[in-house]
Design an enzyme around this catalytic site. Structure first.
Site, mmCIF file in Angstrom:
data_model
loop_
_atom_site.group_PDB
_atom_site.id
_atom_site.type_symbol
_atom_site.label_atom_id
_atom_site.label_comp_id
_atom_site.label_asym_id
_atom_site.label_seq_id
_atom_site.Cartn_x
_atom_site.Cartn_y
_atom_site.Cartn_z
ATOM 1 N N GLY A 188 36.778 38.894 38.822
ATOM 2 C CA GLY A 188 36.781 38.533 40.290
ATOM 3 C C GLY A 188 36.753 40.032 41.139
ATOM 4 O O GLY A 188 35.712 40.865 40.731
ATOM 5 N N SER A 189 37.394 40.170 42.095
ATOM 6 C CA SER A 189 37.256 41.648 42.909
ATOM 7 C C SER A 189 37.764 42.732 42.324
ATOM 8 O O SER A 189 38.724 42.616 41.556
ATOM 9 C CB SER A 189 37.617 41.300 44.268
ATOM 10 O OG SER A 189 39.052 41.253 44.498
ATOM 11 N N CYS A 226 28.437 38.506 40.142
ATOM 12 C CA CYS A 226 28.942 39.797 39.650
ATOM 13 C C CYS A 226 27.686 40.561 39.117
ATOM 14 O O CYS A 226 27.803 41.688 39.295
ATOM 15 C CB CYS A 226 30.154 39.493 38.540
ATOM 16 S SG CYS A 226 29.724 38.988 37.284
ATOM 17 N N GLY A 231 41.470 42.840 43.214
ATOM 18 C CA GLY A 231 42.293 41.839 42.579
ATOM 19 C C GLY A 231 42.512 42.256 41.295
ATOM 20 O O GLY A 231 43.411 42.133 40.826
ATOM 21 N N LYS A 266 45.628 30.468 36.058
ATOM 22 C CA LYS A 266 45.995 30.660 37.407
ATOM 23 C C LYS A 266 45.048 29.819 38.065
ATOM 24 O O LYS A 266 43.777 30.405 38.065
ATOM 25 C CB LYS A 266 46.325 31.794 37.779
ATOM 26 C CG LYS A 266 46.098 32.357 39.321
ATOM 27 C CD LYS A 266 47.146 31.754 40.081
ATOM 28 C CE LYS A 266 46.982 32.241 41.478
ATOM 29 N NZ LYS A 266 45.483 31.797 42.201
ATOM 30 N N GLU A 297 37.117 41.783 34.659
ATOM 31 C CA GLU A 297 35.715 42.153 35.242
ATOM 32 C C GLU A 297 35.656 42.158 36.537
ATOM 33 O O GLU A 297 35.759 40.894 37.197
ATOM 34 C CB GLU A 297 34.850 41.021 34.184
ATOM 35 C CG GLU A 297 33.371 41.021 34.241
ATOM 36 C CD GLU A 297 32.887 40.268 35.647
ATOM 37 O OE1 GLU A 297 32.865 40.684 36.551
ATOM 38 O OE2 GLU A 297 32.331 39.213 35.099
ATOM 39 N N GLU A 311 30.164 47.524 46.292
ATOM 40 C CA GLU A 311 29.652 46.137 46.281
ATOM 41 C C GLU A 311 30.003 45.299 47.708
ATOM 42 O O GLU A 311 30.998 45.482 48.408
ATOM 43 C CB GLU A 311 30.479 45.479 45.309
ATOM 44 C CG GLU A 311 29.879 44.043 45.163
ATOM 45 C CD GLU A 311 30.682 43.091 43.989
ATOM 46 O OE1 GLU A 311 31.924 43.659 43.423
ATOM 47 O OE2 GLU A 311 30.153 42.143 43.612
#
Lengths: 495, 495
Positions: B216-217, B277, B220, B161, B240, B365
C-alpha cells in the site's frame, strides 16, 4: 581528537591507544569505502576469495605478536587467542570459498515465453558496511571477524569501528588487512577503520553506509538499531546481542551421568571467563537430582581463574550477581576473584524453576562466569518454563539413552532459539554451510539471518531483476556464457 | 462493532459491509491461527501445495460473481478483474509448487568430522502472519494475493486485515478460501480475516502475530513498521509501499520511435487508472525531443476513463496534482474527469530535469493517472538525476538499436531499484522463479526480499540448526531418509 587508552585487564594498567578520529577523518574513511564500492562489486566473487586468503595468510604470518598484543588487552590467554586467530584465518578463507561457489547470489533466469518477458535475477552488494566487532572475540568477531569477512566476500567495502576493549590490536589488524589487500593488487581500499565512540554513531548515520553488522550487548545493539531507523534511508542493522542460552537436563541424563554433566556445564559457562554470547546461562535440572550442588562442587574443582575484559564489564558482572540474588538466586558456590585487575568471582546460583516467569531478571543475561541452576518439579513445569523463554542464540538438551522425551524437548527449544545442541554445550560455533548463528528477538534483530556460516554473506546483498535486458547490457553474472560460473536456476530448475 | 460501508467508485453509492470486529473477536481469530501454527508447520510442504491448489480452484469456480463484486467495489472493470483473478489462481498454485520443490527451506547437513559436530539446518515457519492487502489489486494483492499465498505455502497461518476499499469482496474471498481449505481436509483453520481499522493495529501488536505483510502507501506501511518496532518481541514488517518508477528514453530511442514510446508510456501510466505500484511516474527524455508534447497527444488520443478506488485516493490525487504543479510541473494535457463518483482527470505534466533535485515533491508518488515528463539537457544532467533518485520498485530504459549508453544506464538504474526493464514498461510483474518485486528504501522496508516470485516464501521462515541431534529427535525435514524430498546441501555440495 580525544585521547584513547588501552587497558590491561590483569592489573588495570593503562597505555596510550590510537586517538578518536575527527568527523572529517571518519568521513574520509567512509568516502574511500564508497569509492571502492562500484569497482569491488564488479570483481568476480572468486577474485575476492583471493583477497580473503591473502588477509588470512597475513594474519597467520603475524600470529605470535598479534596474539600477544590481544592478550595484553584482553587477558584471554595465549592458547585461546592463538586458537581463535587460527579460526579467524580459516573463516576468512571459508567465506571466500562461499563467495566463489556463488550460490549466495541466487542467480536465476526465466526465459521469455509467449506473453512473458525474459527475467533474470542476481544479487548485488549493498555497498559500504559498518562493522562493530565484539569485545570478547578480538579475532573471531573483531576487526577481521565474521562480519568483516562475510561482507568483503559478498563484495561490500567495510569500515570497522574499533572496539575500545582492544584498540591497539584493532589498529594492528587493520594494518595487516590493508597491507594484505594491497599486496593482492587491490588499489582502491575496500577496508577502513575508525576509532572512538562518536565514530560509531557517525558511521551509522552516514548516508554512504548501507548496512551495519554488530556483535555485543543488547543495549548496544538496540541503540544502533534505533539510530539506523531514524535515517532518511533506513538500513539493516544485523545485531547479534547475546542471550541466556538454556540447557535442559532430563531425569534420565541426570541419573546416568550427573557428575559428567555438571563438569561439562562448568567448563562451558566459565570458558573465556563466561564471556561467550553462547554461554549456557541456565541449566534446568530435575528437582532432587542434586545437580545444583554437583555443579557447585565441579566449579570448586575446576577453579577457573581469569579476568573480565573491561572495567565496565566487571561492574556489570557484579551488578548482575546482585540482580540474580535479588530475584531469588541462592549462591551454591562462589570462588574468590583474582586479586587485581578486572576480577570476577566465578559463581553458581540455584533457584526453583517456578521463579523463571516472563520478565524475571533471572532470564536476563549476566556476562561473565556465572550460571543459574533451576530445578523443575514436573514435566509440566518444565514445559511452561520453556514456552516462556525469551529468544536465544542457542539451547540444549542432555538426555539419557533412548529418552522418549528428547524429540519433544528439541522441538520446544527450537521455537525459541537458532540452534539446538543435544548432549553437548552451545559455547562452540562450528564454521560451515549448515551453521545458523542467530535467534529470535531479542537474541538478534534479524532472526532470519546468520552471522556465522555460509548464510552470513546473504546479509550484505539484495536481489535485482533484469527484464528483457539485452546480453551486452546485462551484468556479467547473468550473461548467457556465465563468466562468473555461478550456479543458476534456469526456468525454475537448478543447473 | 462499528458499521462499515462499501462504496461504488462510479457513483459514490453506499451499501452496508461487514462490521468492524470487536477486540475479542480479533483475539479469537488470532488464537485460532496460533493454534494452527504447530500442526501446519509439521505438514510437508507438498501437502500445503494441495491446499493452495484447492483455493485456486475455488477462486476459479466462483470467478464470475467474484469479479462482479470486485467491480462494484473498485470500478476496475470486468476484463481487468477477471484477468487478475485468473492470475491470482495461477499464483496460488505457483507458490504451492515452490513450497513443494523445497529449496526455500535451505536444508543443509554438515556431517560430523574429527573435532566437529554434526550440524543440520532447516528453516521453520515464523508462525501466524498478518496480511494487509492493497486497495488496487483486490485479487493479486488482496485477501488471497501474493502475501497470503506465499505465507500459507511457507507454513504460516494467515490473518488478513480486510481492505476498506473492498470489504464485501474481502469477506467473500475469505469464505471461499476457508471452505476450500476445509474441503482439502484441513480441520484447524490456518486462515482468518478481520475487519476494521482498529483490527489492523491490534493485529500488529498481538504477541501471537510473528510477521506482517503489507502492500500500500508509504504512510500506511511506515506506520505499521513503526508500530511493530515498539513490540516487546519486534517482528518483521514486509511493506511494499510503491514509488515513482523512472523510465529513461535515450536520444536514439526518441529518434527511432518517439511516437510509439509516448503511446506505450500513456498505456502504462494510465493502466488501472494509474493505480499500480509499478506505474512509470517519471519519463526522462532528451530536451528537444518533443516527447512531452507527444505524450500529451497520446493521452488525448487514448482518452482513458475510469474512477479512482476511494474518495481518499481521489482527494490525494487532486492534492498530488497541485503539489506537482506547485513544484514547477507544467500541464501539457489534462483530460476531463468522469462526471460522477471518485473521478480523476488523466494528466501529463512536463518539467526541466534540473528541477528533479533530492527532496523535490516532483519525486513523490502521486497515485492515479498522472505522469511527469522531464527533459534532460545532457548526459551529465541525466546521470546526476539518476544518482539522486529515491529507491523504487522498478525502473526502465528505452534505447535505440545498439545504443552504447544502454549498459551504463541499466547499471545506474539497478542501484536505485529492484527491477530494470529495457524497451518495455514496468507495470506488469511476471510471476516466476527469477522475479524480484521489491526495492531500496523507501520503496520497501526490506529491500533484500521480494513480495512476488519464488523468493516471497523466504520472508516467512527462519533457519534453525540442530547440532548432534539423534535421528529420532530431528525434524522430519532433516532425517537421513529425507522424507520431505528436499534439495539438500551436504557438506557444502548441493544434492
Amino acid at each position: 581528537m580525544t585521547v584513547q587508552t588501552s587497558f590491561n585487564p590483569r592489573n588495570g594498567l593503562v597505555v596510550p591507544a590510537p586517538p578518536s578520529d575527527s568527523p572529517d577523518a571518519i568521513d574520509a574513511v567512509v568516502a574511500a569505502a564508497a569509492a571502492a564500492a562500484e569497482p569491488m562489486a564488479a570483481v568476480p566473487p572468486a577474485t575476492r576469495a583471493g583477497w580473503l586468503s591473502a588477509i588470512a595468510a597475513a594474519l597467520e604470518a603475524d600470529a605470535e605478536p598479534l596474539a600477544a598484543l590481544a592478550d595484553e588487552e584482553t587477558a584471554l590467554g595465549l592458547p585461546r587467542l592463538t586458537g581463535e586467530l587460527a579460526g579467524a584465518a580459516r573463516s576468512l578463507r571459508f567465506y571466500g570459498s562461499v563467495a566463489a561457489e556463488g550460490s549466495y547470489l541466487q542467480a536465476a533466469i526465466d526465459h521469455a515465453a509467449p506473453g512473458r518477458p525474459d527475467v533474470r535475477r542476481v544479487s548485488v552488494p549493498l555497498g559500504p558496511v559498518a562493522v562493530f566487532g565484539a569485545s570478547n572475540f578480538p579475532f573471531g568477531f573483531g576487526v577481521l571477524g565474521h562480519d568483516t569477512a562475510s561482507a568483503l566476500a559478498a563484495g561490500c567495502p567495510v569500515v570497522v569501528k574499533a572496539h575500545p576493549a582492544h584498540p591497539r590490536l584493532s589498529a594492528r589488524l587493520a594494518e595487516v588487512a590493508s597491507r594484505a589487500i594491497e599486496g593482492a593488487g587491490v588499489t582502491t581500499g575496500p577496508f577502513g577503520i575508525v576509532h572512538g565512540f562518536d565514530a560509531g554513531t557517525r558511521l551509522v548515520s552516514h548516508p554512504a553506509i548501507k548496512a551495519v553488522g554488530f556483535t555485543g550487548s543488547l543495549r548496544g545493539g538496540l541503540a544502533l538499531w534505533r539510530q539506523a531507523a531514524t535515517r532518511d534511508e533506513v538500513i539493516p542493522v544485523y545485531a547479534e546481542m547475546g542471550t541466556v542460552n538454556t540447557v535442559v537436563v532430563t531425569a534420565s541424563a541426570a541419573a546416568e551421568r550427573g557428575a559428567e554433566i555438571a563438569a561439562g556445564f562448568v567448563g562451558s559457562f566459565t570458558l573465556g571467563m563466561g564471556q561467550f554470547c553462547t554461554k549456557p546461562g541456565l541449566l534446568l535440572v530435575p528437582a532432587g537430582s542434586g545437580l545444583a550442588e554437583e555443579t557447585g562442587r565441579a566449579l570448586a574443582a575446576a577453579a577457573p581463574d581469569g579476568w573480565l575484559l573491561t572495567e565496565s564489564i566487571a561492574d556489570a558482572y557484579h551488578a548482575g550477581l546482585d540482580r540474580l540474588a535479588g530475584a531469588g538466586g541462592r549462591v551454591v558456590t562462589q570462588l574468590p576473584a583474582a586479586p587485581a585487575g578486572w576480577a570476577a568471582p566465578p559463581t553458581v546460583l540455584a533457584v526453583d524453576a517456578a521463579a523463571l516467569t516472563g520478565g524475571s531478571p533471572l532470564l536476563e543475561e549476566c556476562f561473565g562466569p556465572v550460571a543459574l541452576v533451576a530445578e523443575y518439579e514436573s514435566e509440566a513445569e518444565l514445559a511452561s518454563v520453556l514456552a516462556a523463554l525469551p529468544g536465544s542464540l542457542a539451547a540444549g538438551v542432555h538426555a539419557g539413552e533412548d529418552d522418549p522425551r528428547l524429540a519433544g524437548l528439541v522441538a520446544a527449544l527450537s521455537k525459541r532459539c537458532g540452534r539446538v545442541v543435544v548432549n553437548g554445550w552451545p559455547t562452540g560455533v562450528a564454521q560451515g554451510w549448515a551453521q545458523q548463528h542467530g535467534g529470535p528477538w531479542p537474541a538478534t534483530t534479524t532472526p532470519w539471518t546468520s552471522s556465522v556460516g555460509a548464510q552470513a554473506l546473504s546479509r550484505w546483498v539484495r536481489p535485482v531483476a533484469f527484464q528483457d535486458v539485452p546480453e551486452a547490457a546485462l551484468p556479467a553474472a547473468l550473461r548467457d556464457d556465465n563468466p562468473w560460473r555461478l550456479p543458476w536456476r534456469i526456468d525454475g530448475v537448478m543447473e
